[in-house]
Design an enzyme around this catalytic site. Structure first.
Site, PDB file in Angstrom:
ATOM      1  N   ASP A  45      -3.171   4.953  -9.366  1.00  0.00           N
ATOM      2  CA  ASP A  45      -2.306   3.859  -8.915  1.00  0.00           C
ATOM      3  C   ASP A  45      -2.210   3.872  -7.386  1.00  0.00           C
ATOM      4  O   ASP A  45      -1.827   4.872  -6.781  1.00  0.00           O
ATOM      5  CB  ASP A  45      -0.907   4.001  -9.522  1.00  0.00           C
ATOM      6  CG  ASP A  45      -0.128   2.697  -9.484  1.00  0.00           C
ATOM      7  OD1 ASP A  45      -0.222   1.970  -8.487  1.00  0.00           O
ATOM      8  OD2 ASP A  45       0.585   2.404 -10.465  1.00  0.00           O
ATOM      9  N   SER A  94       1.008  -3.813  -9.712  1.00  0.00           N
ATOM     10  CA  SER A  94       0.445  -2.909 -10.722  1.00  0.00           C
ATOM     11  C   SER A  94       0.385  -3.557 -12.098  1.00  0.00           C
ATOM     12  O   SER A  94      -0.537  -3.286 -12.874  1.00  0.00           O
ATOM     13  CB  SER A  94       1.270  -1.620 -10.807  1.00  0.00           C
ATOM     14  OG  SER A  94       1.119  -0.859  -9.636  1.00  0.00           O
ATOM     15  N   THR A 147       1.696   0.300 -15.701  1.00  0.00           N
ATOM     16  CA  THR A 147       0.318   0.514 -16.152  1.00  0.00           C
ATOM     17  C   THR A 147       0.223   0.840 -17.644  1.00  0.00           C
ATOM     18  O   THR A 147      -0.489   0.150 -18.377  1.00  0.00           O
ATOM     19  CB  THR A 147      -0.366   1.599 -15.306  1.00  0.00           C
ATOM     20  OG1 THR A 147      -0.391   1.165 -13.936  1.00  0.00           O
ATOM     21  CG2 THR A 147      -1.780   1.846 -15.779  1.00  0.00           C
ATOM     22  N   GLU A 263      -3.177   7.990 -16.016  1.00  0.00           N
ATOM     23  CA  GLU A 263      -2.807   7.404 -14.727  1.00  0.00           C
ATOM     24  C   GLU A 263      -2.301   8.474 -13.767  1.00  0.00           C
ATOM     25  O   GLU A 263      -1.384   9.229 -14.082  1.00  0.00           O
ATOM     26  CB  GLU A 263      -1.724   6.331 -14.879  1.00  0.00           C
ATOM     27  CG  GLU A 263      -1.427   5.639 -13.555  1.00  0.00           C
ATOM     28  CD  GLU A 263      -0.249   4.674 -13.614  1.00  0.00           C
ATOM     29  OE1 GLU A 263      -0.308   3.661 -12.909  1.00  0.00           O
ATOM     30  OE2 GLU A 263       0.725   4.954 -14.345  1.00  0.00           O
ATOM     31  N   ASP A 268       0.520   6.013  -5.674  1.00  0.00           N
ATOM     32  CA  ASP A 268       1.133   4.757  -5.229  1.00  0.00           C
ATOM     33  C   ASP A 268       2.493   4.998  -4.588  1.00  0.00           C
ATOM     34  O   ASP A 268       2.817   4.403  -3.549  1.00  0.00           O
ATOM     35  CB  ASP A 268       1.278   3.830  -6.430  1.00  0.00           C
ATOM     36  CG  ASP A 268       1.983   2.530  -6.094  1.00  0.00           C
ATOM     37  OD1 ASP A 268       1.436   1.756  -5.293  1.00  0.00           O
ATOM     38  OD2 ASP A 268       3.076   2.282  -6.650  1.00  0.00           O
ATOM     39  N   ASP A 310      -5.762   0.368  -9.347  1.00  0.00           N
ATOM     40  CA  ASP A 310      -5.273  -0.979  -9.621  1.00  0.00           C
ATOM     41  C   ASP A 310      -5.182  -1.810  -8.346  1.00  0.00           C
ATOM     42  O   ASP A 310      -5.291  -3.032  -8.370  1.00  0.00           O
ATOM     43  CB  ASP A 310      -3.919  -0.935 -10.343  1.00  0.00           C
ATOM     44  CG  ASP A 310      -2.913  -0.002  -9.680  1.00  0.00           C
ATOM     45  OD1 ASP A 310      -3.259   0.668  -8.681  1.00  0.00           O
ATOM     46  OD2 ASP A 310      -1.773   0.083 -10.174  1.00  0.00           O
ATOM     47  N   HIS A 311      -5.008  -1.122  -7.213  1.00  0.00           N
ATOM     48  CA  HIS A 311      -4.893  -1.759  -5.901  1.00  0.00           C
ATOM     49  C   HIS A 311      -4.782  -0.630  -4.881  1.00  0.00           C
ATOM     50  O   HIS A 311      -4.753   0.549  -5.258  1.00  0.00           O
ATOM     51  CB  HIS A 311      -3.646  -2.646  -5.819  1.00  0.00           C
ATOM     52  CG  HIS A 311      -2.385  -1.935  -6.210  1.00  0.00           C
ATOM     53  ND1 HIS A 311      -1.755  -1.016  -5.379  1.00  0.00           N
ATOM     54  CD2 HIS A 311      -1.652  -1.946  -7.355  1.00  0.00           C
ATOM     55  CE1 HIS A 311      -0.703  -0.507  -5.992  1.00  0.00           C
ATOM     56  NE2 HIS A 311      -0.614  -1.052  -7.205  1.00  0.00           N
ATOM     57  N   HIS A 439       1.414  -3.307  -1.004  1.00  0.00           N
ATOM     58  CA  HIS A 439       0.054  -3.305  -1.535  1.00  0.00           C
ATOM     59  C   HIS A 439      -0.852  -4.093  -0.586  1.00  0.00           C
ATOM     60  O   HIS A 439      -0.373  -4.953   0.162  1.00  0.00           O
ATOM     61  CB  HIS A 439       0.010  -3.977  -2.905  1.00  0.00           C
ATOM     62  CG  HIS A 439       0.768  -3.245  -3.957  1.00  0.00           C
ATOM     63  ND1 HIS A 439       0.853  -3.687  -5.258  1.00  0.00           N
ATOM     64  CD2 HIS A 439       1.481  -2.099  -3.916  1.00  0.00           C
ATOM     65  CE1 HIS A 439       1.583  -2.843  -5.966  1.00  0.00           C
ATOM     66  NE2 HIS A 439       1.979  -1.877  -5.170  1.00  0.00           N
TER      67      HIS A 439
END
Length: 476
Positions: A45, A94, A147, A263, A268, A310-311, A439
């Protein structure tokens, strides 16, 4: 002749359709032959390309002349775009990204397993379960976070945490194993979902030490924290994701194979907090997980492992200031991860201790594992006073006003100063000017190894990853 032409055309069409059908059958047969028995999908993440690059230097052995490859370097195969549905612009959250990775469709930011019309869409985990495979989720946040929820549930918004937790029972149990956090949402005054899992035949554990006691071939729910697990730097097991993954693969093994979502959730969080120390140690936990899976795939070659993000979060930059912008920087180009390697406690925990105790400059340097200056200490004392004042002002607010505001963290200002000290020491930069790192819309790396991994090479969209996994699961 007039009658012959349609007959000829019909014959040609039948022949063409037959050839196409034969071609499709051949493709299906080829895919079936290359389909892995086990599929492990891993999401870091917030793990944009700067994170995997930074980890390479964090991981580097300074006693050798070369910079060693990491497990990420060994299995890099391509990149992925991450944008959400058009109504949410170019930058995903996310939830929308996990929905893309789980269903193969674009949706709006906040969406959990639903399309832009807020209708449920089948996920790869659900399809794997229906196909007879065991399924599981392993992560370091609460198991109803964005997620995992996007693989297990269908909800119009990611923050409907209680409703998502309820759906794990109400909409049918979709996984055979859940490892992560979440007491707050699964043991509530209005409902004890843990008891309902137990009544449904699940073995429940709430401590890492109990993982070794799980009965074989029994579904298991493991919740190890109120919400998310502690930072890797602070946890009793700094490689808790790796440890949980090892237990999960053993538990999920069966003749029909399994699908597992893993995950690395708090990379993140490190990016949002602009906390390079926490982020690198979360990356280290994820790397150890992948190193274990390398061994697992060697022993189980019918297993596919796919890893992506995811980003990206926070606009991480490896290097910030130069000698021209700051006289204290002795090089134009510099990043110094050695100060991160020696840390044994997260900046957040250090900030809490500084708020609660009267720490000297020497004591604080020991907690950080490097020396700080008198100016740093003065800035921290000022931040401590600011935190006390912020908390005091919040307490004076009327009850109804408090409900409309976020309760302040009593150590936030101190934490911000500590992470800034670390950024200066390491020369780390963050592109986000927001107090909480945002993000970014950049493409993210894709890594893969094991059976079928060649399908994920090159550039692709995040929805393509789900579509390829559906194909490998046998969905036409």
């Amino acid at each position: 002749m007039k009658k012959f032409i349609p007959t000829l055309l019909t014959s040609l069409m039948i022949l063409s359709c037959g050839q196409l059908q034969a071609s499709d059958d051949a493709k299906t047969s080829t895919i079936a032959a290359s389909s892995p028995k086990n599929i492990i999908m891993i999401i870091g993440d917030g793990m944009g390309p700067a994170y995997t690059s930074a980890y390479r230097y964090f991981h580097d052995d300074p006693n050798t002349p070369e910079i060693e490859q990491t497990v990420f370097d060994r299995h890099f195969v391509g990149n992925s775009s991450t944008y959400p549905a058009a109504e949410s612009g170019y930058i995903t959250d996310s939830a929308a990204s996990a929905t893309a990775l789980s269903t193969g469709i674009k949706s709006y930011n906040g969406a959990i397993g639903v399309n832009v019309n807020k209708q449920p869409v089948e996920t790869v985990l659900e399809y794997a379960k229906q196909s007879g495979k065991r399924t599981g989720v392993v992560l370091t946040l609460q198991i109803n976070h964005a997620t995992p929820a996007a693989y297990l549930a269908h909800n119009v918004h990611r923050y409907n945490y209680n409703a998502i937790a309820d759906s794990y029972i109400d909409d049918g149990i979709k996984a055979d194993l859940y490892f992560g956090g979440g007491w707050k949402y699964f043991i509530r005054e209005d409902r004890n979902i843990v008891d309902e899992f137990i009544q449904s035949g699940f073995h429940y554990i709430d401590n890492y030490s109990e993982i070794s006691t799980i009965p074989a071939n029994k579904p298991v729910l493991g919740l190890f924290a109120e919400t998310g697990l502690p930072w890797a730097l602070d946890d009793t097991n700094k490689y808790r994701l790796s440890m949980m993954t090892q237990a999960a693969t053993k538990q999920l093994e069966n003749d029909n194979g399994f699908f597992m979502l893993i995950e690395g959730s708090q990379i993140d969080y490190g990016g949002h907090a602009r906390d390079i120390a926490a982020a690198m140690h979360e990356m280290d936990d994820l790397a150890k997980t992948l190193e274990y899976l390398e061994t697992y795939v060697k022993e189980h070659p019918d297993t596919l492992v796919v890893i992506t993000a995811d980003h990206s979060t926070g606009g991480l930059s490896i290097g910030k200031k130069t000698e021209r912008s700051n006289p204290n920087i002795n090089s134009k180009y510099l990043w110094k991860p050695e100060f991160l390697r020696s840390m044994s406690m997260s900046p957040e925990t250090i900030a809490k201790r500084f708020i609660d105790k009267e720490l000297s400059l020497t004591q604080l340097s020991e907690l950080l594992s490097f020396k700080i200056t008198a100016t740093d200490m003065e800035n921290l004392q000022q931040a401590k006073l600011a935190d006390h004042q912020i908390v005091k002002q919040f307490k004076l607010l009327a009850t109804d006003v408090k409900k409309s505001k976020r309760k302040p963290r009593p150590y936030q200002s101190v934490f911000n100063v500590i992470t800034k000290i670390i950024d200066v020491k390491t020369n780390t930069g963050w592109g986000s000017i927001s107090p909480s790192g945002t993000h970014t819309g950049i493409d993210v790396p894709v890594f893969a190894f094991g059976k079928g991994s060649e399908m994920f090479s090159g550039f692709q969209d995040n929805t393509d990853i789900a579509k390829k996994i559906f194909t490998l699961l046998g969905k036409k």
